[in-house]
Design a protein around this motif. Sequence first.
Motif, mmCIF file in Angstrom:
data_model
loop_
_atom_site.group_PDB
_atom_site.id
_atom_site.type_symbol
_atom_site.label_atom_id
_atom_site.label_comp_id
_atom_site.label_asym_id
_atom_site.label_seq_id
_atom_site.Cartn_x
_atom_site.Cartn_y
_atom_site.Cartn_z
ATOM 1 N N UNK A 62 1.047 3.481 -5.624
ATOM 2 C CA UNK A 62 2.069 3.209 -4.617
ATOM 3 C C UNK A 62 1.516 2.354 -3.483
ATOM 4 N N UNK A 63 0.327 2.649 -3.030
ATOM 5 C CA UNK A 63 -0.294 1.856 -1.965
ATOM 6 C C UNK A 63 -0.487 0.412 -2.416
ATOM 7 N N UNK A 64 -0.941 0.220 -3.648
ATOM 8 C CA UNK A 64 -1.125 -1.127 -4.176
ATOM 9 C C UNK A 64 0.213 -1.860 -4.230
ATOM 10 N N UNK A 65 1.251 -1.174 -4.690
ATOM 11 C CA UNK A 65 2.566 -1.807 -4.746
ATOM 12 C C UNK A 65 3.031 -2.237 -3.354
ATOM 13 N N UNK A 66 2.936 -1.341 -2.379
ATOM 14 C CA UNK A 66 3.369 -1.682 -1.022
ATOM 15 C C UNK A 66 2.613 -2.897 -0.502
ATOM 16 N N UNK A 67 1.309 -2.923 -0.727
ATOM 17 C CA UNK A 67 0.498 -4.049 -0.271
ATOM 18 C C UNK A 67 0.857 -5.332 -1.015
ATOM 19 N N UNK A 68 1.018 -5.247 -2.334
ATOM 20 C CA UNK A 68 1.395 -6.417 -3.131
ATOM 21 C C UNK A 68 2.767 -6.963 -2.733
ATOM 22 N N UNK A 69 3.663 -6.074 -2.342
ATOM 23 C CA UNK A 69 5.022 -6.469 -1.982
ATOM 24 C C UNK A 69 5.120 -6.969 -0.537
ATOM 25 N N UNK A 70 4.029 -6.891 0.209
ATOM 26 C CA UNK A 70 4.031 -7.367 1.591
ATOM 27 C C UNK A 70 4.640 -6.393 2.582
ATOM 28 N N UNK A 71 4.655 -5.123 2.256
ATOM 29 C CA UNK A 71 5.220 -4.107 3.150
ATOM 30 C C UNK A 71 4.281 -3.859 4.329
ATOM 31 N N UNK A 72 4.863 -3.792 5.510
ATOM 32 C CA UNK A 72 4.104 -3.480 6.716
ATOM 33 C C UNK A 72 4.360 -2.016 7.070
ATOM 34 N N UNK A 73 3.287 -1.275 7.299
ATOM 35 C CA UNK A 73 3.446 0.149 7.584
ATOM 36 C C UNK A 73 2.151 0.710 8.151
ATOM 37 N N UNK A 74 2.244 1.884 8.748
ATOM 38 C CA UNK A 74 1.073 2.572 9.255
ATOM 39 C C UNK A 74 0.643 3.735 8.360
#
Length: 98
Positions: A62-74
């Motif tokens: 999930x972390x890899x997906x968020x990063x690959x998708x350009x999601x900004x989060x804390x």
Amino acid sequence: MIIFVDIDETICFYDGVERKYENAIPNKENIEKINKLYNEGNHIKYYTGRGSLTKINHYNLTKKQLNDWGCKYQELSTGEKPHYDLLICDKTKRIEEI
């Protein structure tokens, strides 16, 4: 504000009926909405029920997906979302309302 954002069917979706997390397709429009909230200074915490019932750890995927998708989060939380069919809360919004 502290904003919790669900992942599946909110910022990603699936082709067909079978939900395989590794095949999730990002919804760029919805990701941009959340990134805008992040850019405005809000604290974004993505959370998902992935693994809640199976006890399979989906954090790294999930972390890899968020990063690959350009999601900004804390923050990211996997497997801790309560399982429910309907959430009733005075503070909730659907992604279409943002």
